[in-house]
Design a protein around this motif. Structure first.
Motif, PDB file in Angstrom:
ATOM      1  N   ALA A   1      35.766  34.041  41.702  1.00  0.00           N
ATOM      2  CA  ALA A   1      36.635  34.753  41.046  1.00  0.00           C
ATOM      3  C   ALA A   1      38.149  34.276  41.029  1.00  0.00           C
ATOM      4  O   ALA A   1      39.045  34.371  39.750  1.00  0.00           O
ATOM      5  CB  ALA A   1      36.680  36.147  41.164  1.00  0.00           C
ATOM      6  N   LYS A   2      38.725  33.660  42.052  1.00  0.00           N
ATOM      7  CA  LYS A   2      40.047  33.248  42.235  1.00  0.00           C
ATOM      8  C   LYS A   2      40.990  34.274  41.712  1.00  0.00           C
ATOM      9  O   LYS A   2      42.144  33.754  41.051  1.00  0.00           O
ATOM     10  CB  LYS A   2      40.310  32.100  41.306  1.00  0.00           C
ATOM     11  CG  LYS A   2      38.918  31.032  41.266  1.00  0.00           C
ATOM     12  CD  LYS A   2      38.934  30.390  42.820  1.00  0.00           C
ATOM     13  CE  LYS A   2      38.026  29.247  42.861  1.00  0.00           C
ATOM     14  NZ  LYS A   2      37.674  28.752  44.191  1.00  0.00           N
ATOM     15  N   THR A   3      40.829  35.559  41.990  1.00  0.00           N
ATOM     16  CA  THR A   3      41.735  36.387  41.882  1.00  0.00           C
ATOM     17  C   THR A   3      41.589  37.870  42.994  1.00  0.00           C
ATOM     18  O   THR A   3      40.548  38.007  43.504  1.00  0.00           O
ATOM     19  CB  THR A   3      41.832  37.050  40.518  1.00  0.00           C
ATOM     20  OG1 THR A   3      42.778  38.138  40.409  1.00  0.00           O
ATOM     21  CG2 THR A   3      40.442  37.651  40.063  1.00  0.00           C
ATOM     22  N   GLY A   4      42.723  38.427  42.999  1.00  0.00           N
ATOM     23  CA  GLY A   4      42.540  39.648  43.720  1.00  0.00           C
ATOM     24  C   GLY A   4      42.065  41.054  43.166  1.00  0.00           C
ATOM     25  O   GLY A   4      41.890  41.908  43.779  1.00  0.00           O
ATOM     26  N   ARG A   5      41.963  40.619  41.885  1.00  0.00           N
ATOM     27  CA  ARG A   5      41.506  41.903  41.061  1.00  0.00           C
ATOM     28  C   ARG A   5      39.921  42.052  40.869  1.00  0.00           C
ATOM     29  O   ARG A   5      39.213  40.936  41.087  1.00  0.00           O
ATOM     30  CB  ARG A   5      42.198  41.738  39.701  1.00  0.00           C
ATOM     31  CG  ARG A   5      43.870  41.888  39.777  1.00  0.00           C
ATOM     32  CD  ARG A   5      44.573  41.856  38.588  1.00  0.00           C
ATOM     33  NE  ARG A   5      45.706  41.997  38.424  1.00  0.00           N
ATOM     34  CZ  ARG A   5      46.673  41.950  37.543  1.00  0.00           C
ATOM     35  NH1 ARG A   5      46.079  41.706  36.254  1.00  0.00           N
ATOM     36  NH2 ARG A   5      48.021  42.084  37.423  1.00  0.00           N
ATOM     37  N   VAL A   6      39.397  43.109  40.595  1.00  0.00           N
ATOM     38  CA  VAL A   6      37.868  43.017  40.341  1.00  0.00           C
ATOM     39  C   VAL A   6      37.822  43.616  38.783  1.00  0.00           C
ATOM     40  O   VAL A   6      38.680  44.520  38.382  1.00  0.00           O
ATOM     41  CB  VAL A   6      37.328  44.112  41.218  1.00  0.00           C
ATOM     42  CG1 VAL A   6      35.853  44.363  40.861  1.00  0.00           C
ATOM     43  CG2 VAL A   6      37.614  43.672  42.739  1.00  0.00           C
ATOM     44  N   ASN A   7      36.917  43.251  38.145  1.00  0.00           N
ATOM     45  CA  ASN A   7      36.684  43.529  36.588  1.00  0.00           C
ATOM     46  C   ASN A   7      35.731  44.688  36.927  1.00  0.00           C
ATOM     47  O   ASN A   7      34.493  44.608  37.408  1.00  0.00           O
ATOM     48  CB  ASN A   7      35.707  42.409  36.085  1.00  0.00           C
ATOM     49  CG  ASN A   7      35.385  42.915  34.701  1.00  0.00           C
ATOM     50  OD1 ASN A   7      35.972  44.082  34.116  1.00  0.00           O
ATOM     51  ND2 ASN A   7      34.672  42.079  33.810  1.00  0.00           N
ATOM     52  N   ILE A   8      35.975  45.855  36.708  1.00  0.00           N
ATOM     53  CA  ILE A   8      35.449  47.150  36.999  1.00  0.00           C
ATOM     54  C   ILE A   8      34.334  47.311  35.962  1.00  0.00           C
ATOM     55  O   ILE A   8      33.422  48.114  36.287  1.00  0.00           O
ATOM     56  CB  ILE A   8      36.396  48.573  36.974  1.00  0.00           C
ATOM     57  CG1 ILE A   8      37.179  48.541  35.539  1.00  0.00           C
ATOM     58  CG2 ILE A   8      37.255  48.500  38.066  1.00  0.00           C
ATOM     59  CD1 ILE A   8      37.750  49.916  35.421  1.00  0.00           C
ATOM     60  N   ALA A   9      34.241  46.684  34.742  1.00  0.00           N
ATOM     61  CA  ALA A   9      33.298  46.849  33.964  1.00  0.00           C
ATOM     62  C   ALA A   9      31.998  46.161  34.465  1.00  0.00           C
ATOM     63  O   ALA A   9      30.960  46.658  33.934  1.00  0.00           O
ATOM     64  CB  ALA A   9      33.901  46.129  32.795  1.00  0.00           C
ATOM     65  N   SER A  10      32.018  45.090  35.235  1.00  0.00           N
ATOM     66  CA  SER A  10      30.819  44.494  35.899  1.00  0.00           C
ATOM     67  C   SER A  10      30.680  44.747  37.269  1.00  0.00           C
ATOM     68  O   SER A  10      29.698  44.095  38.019  1.00  0.00           O
ATOM     69  CB  SER A  10      30.819  42.946  35.334  1.00  0.00           C
ATOM     70  OG  SER A  10      31.970  42.445  35.978  1.00  0.00           O
ATOM     71  N   ALA A  11      31.384  45.635  38.006  1.00  0.00           N
ATOM     72  CA  ALA A  11      31.374  45.471  39.511  1.00  0.00           C
ATOM     73  C   ALA A  11      30.363  46.572  39.686  1.00  0.00           C
ATOM     74  O   ALA A  11      29.902  47.588  39.168  1.00  0.00           O
ATOM     75  CB  ALA A  11      32.839  46.427  40.065  1.00  0.00           C
ATOM     76  N   PRO A  12      29.458  46.295  41.027  1.00  0.00           N
ATOM     77  CA  PRO A  12      28.534  47.084  41.393  1.00  0.00           C
ATOM     78  C   PRO A  12      29.102  48.349  41.848  1.00  0.00           C
ATOM     79  O   PRO A  12      30.287  48.530  42.235  1.00  0.00           O
ATOM     80  CB  PRO A  12      27.999  46.021  42.276  1.00  0.00           C
ATOM     81  CG  PRO A  12      28.860  45.177  42.778  1.00  0.00           C
ATOM     82  CD  PRO A  12      29.782  45.050  41.612  1.00  0.00           C
ATOM     83  N   GLU A  13      28.099  49.314  42.147  1.00  0.00           N
ATOM     84  CA  GLU A  13      28.585  50.763  42.525  1.00  0.00           C
ATOM     85  C   GLU A  13      29.470  50.684  44.000  1.00  0.00           C
ATOM     86  O   GLU A  13      30.469  51.276  44.071  1.00  0.00           O
ATOM     87  CB  GLU A  13      27.541  51.482  42.710  1.00  0.00           C
ATOM     88  CG  GLU A  13      27.868  53.041  43.303  1.00  0.00           C
ATOM     89  CD  GLU A  13      26.378  53.736  43.503  1.00  0.00           C
ATOM     90  OE1 GLU A  13      26.674  54.906  44.120  1.00  0.00           O
ATOM     91  OE2 GLU A  13      25.239  53.335  43.159  1.00  0.00           O
ATOM     92  N   GLU A  14      29.198  49.624  44.941  1.00  0.00           N
ATOM     93  CA  GLU A  14      29.650  49.699  46.295  1.00  0.00           C
ATOM     94  C   GLU A  14      31.292  49.159  46.079  1.00  0.00           C
ATOM     95  O   GLU A  14      31.934  49.610  46.551  1.00  0.00           O
ATOM     96  CB  GLU A  14      28.875  48.741  47.051  1.00  0.00           C
ATOM     97  CG  GLU A  14      27.538  49.188  47.488  1.00  0.00           C
ATOM     98  CD  GLU A  14      26.367  48.862  46.474  1.00  0.00           C
ATOM     99  OE1 GLU A  14      25.261  49.246  46.718  1.00  0.00           O
ATOM    100  OE2 GLU A  14      26.794  48.512  45.168  1.00  0.00           O
ATOM    101  N   VAL A  15      31.318  48.430  45.172  1.00  0.00           N
ATOM    102  CA  VAL A  15      32.756  47.705  44.836  1.00  0.00           C
ATOM    103  C   VAL A  15      33.761  49.033  44.181  1.00  0.00           C
ATOM    104  O   VAL A  15      34.891  49.111  44.519  1.00  0.00           O
ATOM    105  CB  VAL A  15      32.735  46.484  44.089  1.00  0.00           C
ATOM    106  CG1 VAL A  15      34.307  46.420  43.778  1.00  0.00           C
ATOM    107  CG2 VAL A  15      32.038  45.389  45.019  1.00  0.00           C
ATOM    108  N   LEU A  16      32.912  49.766  43.281  1.00  0.00           N
ATOM    109  CA  LEU A  16      33.624  50.692  42.532  1.00  0.00           C
ATOM    110  C   LEU A  16      34.236  51.890  43.554  1.00  0.00           C
ATOM    111  O   LEU A  16      35.193  52.201  43.261  1.00  0.00           O
ATOM    112  CB  LEU A  16      32.791  51.214  41.510  1.00  0.00           C
ATOM    113  CG  LEU A  16      32.434  50.352  40.169  1.00  0.00           C
ATOM    114  CD1 LEU A  16      31.740  50.725  39.286  1.00  0.00           C
ATOM    115  CD2 LEU A  16      33.789  49.848  39.599  1.00  0.00           C
ATOM    116  N   ARG A  17      33.490  51.967  44.658  1.00  0.00           N
ATOM    117  CA  ARG A  17      33.877  53.027  45.465  1.00  0.00           C
ATOM    118  C   ARG A  17      35.286  52.977  46.204  1.00  0.00           C
ATOM    119  O   ARG A  17      35.778  53.678  46.498  1.00  0.00           O
ATOM    120  CB  ARG A  17      32.839  53.135  46.543  1.00  0.00           C
ATOM    121  CG  ARG A  17      31.415  53.769  46.066  1.00  0.00           C
ATOM    122  CD  ARG A  17      30.447  53.661  47.221  1.00  0.00           C
ATOM    123  NE  ARG A  17      28.873  54.069  46.820  1.00  0.00           N
ATOM    124  CZ  ARG A  17      28.213  53.697  47.568  1.00  0.00           C
ATOM    125  NH1 ARG A  17      28.269  53.005  48.793  1.00  0.00           N
ATOM    126  NH2 ARG A  17      26.843  54.038  47.131  1.00  0.00           N
TER     127      ARG A  17
END
Length: 220
Positions: free
Chosen positions: A204-220
């Motif tokens: 990903a090369k970034t410290g951010r996360v795309n919440i539109a495609s993030a799995p449930e565990e990451v969204l928590r």
């Protein structure tokens, strides 16, 4: 009379030996034929499986291009969150999913709080969160100063199979298996618990996360 019987006995013995040799040859040829048939079936199954896999990848690439062209607005566009889709072909059926790496946590760029929350809340492993995160940060930094619950080369050199800390960015997510506090259950998952390998990335090369495609565990 005795000579005639002796000759008959010799002829019978020769016939029996010929039958034994002939039977052995037939048996050997039979085994070879069965082996060739088995190898042919295995090869055909391999080719069919490979073609199915290639078809699944081609379909996934086409769906990605379709999604990009439609600017993700099409209702029938494939999701990028790992949802599985199936397709039929004459030789079988493929099952494929697309996972956006930007929806995962990049272990080389993620800030400490994101890593800690992933272990603590995403995976529910609060009891090892500090040790695991401190060790990940120590592994990827460029010095030998270890954090409170982290580990540097002095720890790894004390192991039965010693090695040095990386002191640099992770090359692959599998490299996490070398970090203190990360066991197989945490890395690969166990039972209903998801493993880190499905939630982190180095692409990903970034410290951010795309919440539109993030799995449930990451969204928590």
């Amino acid at each position: 009379m005795k000579t005639r019987r002796k000759k008959s006995g010799v002829v019978l013995l020769v016939v029996l030996w010929v039958l034994v040799i002939f039977s052995s040859l037939v048996l050997a040829l039979s085994y070879e034929a069965r082996g060739n048939i088995s190898r042919t079936i295995t090869h055909v199954n391999f080719i069919q499986g490979r073609r199915l896999a290639e078809a699944g990848v081609a379909r996934a690439l086409a769906e990605i291009l379709f999604r990009k062209r439609e600017k993700e607005s099409a209702e029938d566009a494939w999701r990028l969150d790992g949802t599985f889709y199936e397709g039929d072909m004459e030789t079988g059926r493929y099952r494929v999913s697309i996972r956006d790496e930007a929806g995962k946590v990049d272990i080389n760029f993620a800030p400490e709080v994101l890593l800690r929350n992933l272990i603590r809340y995403g995976l529910g492993r609060d009891e090892i969160a500090d040790e695991v995160v401190d060790s990940i940060l120590d592994w990827r930094d460029r010095d030998e100063l270890h954090r409170l619950e982290g580990a540097e080369s002095d720890y790894y050199r004390s192991l039965p199979n010693p090695y040095d800390a990386k002191n640099g960015p992770f090359s692959t997510v599998e490299e996490l298996s070398m970090v203190r506090g990360i066991d197989d259950a945490l890395l690969f998952g166990k039972g209903e618990m998801t493993g880190l390998l499905k939630l982190v990335t180095v692409h990903a090369k970034t410290g951010r996360v795309n919440i539109a495609s993030a799995p449930e565990e990451v969204l928590r």
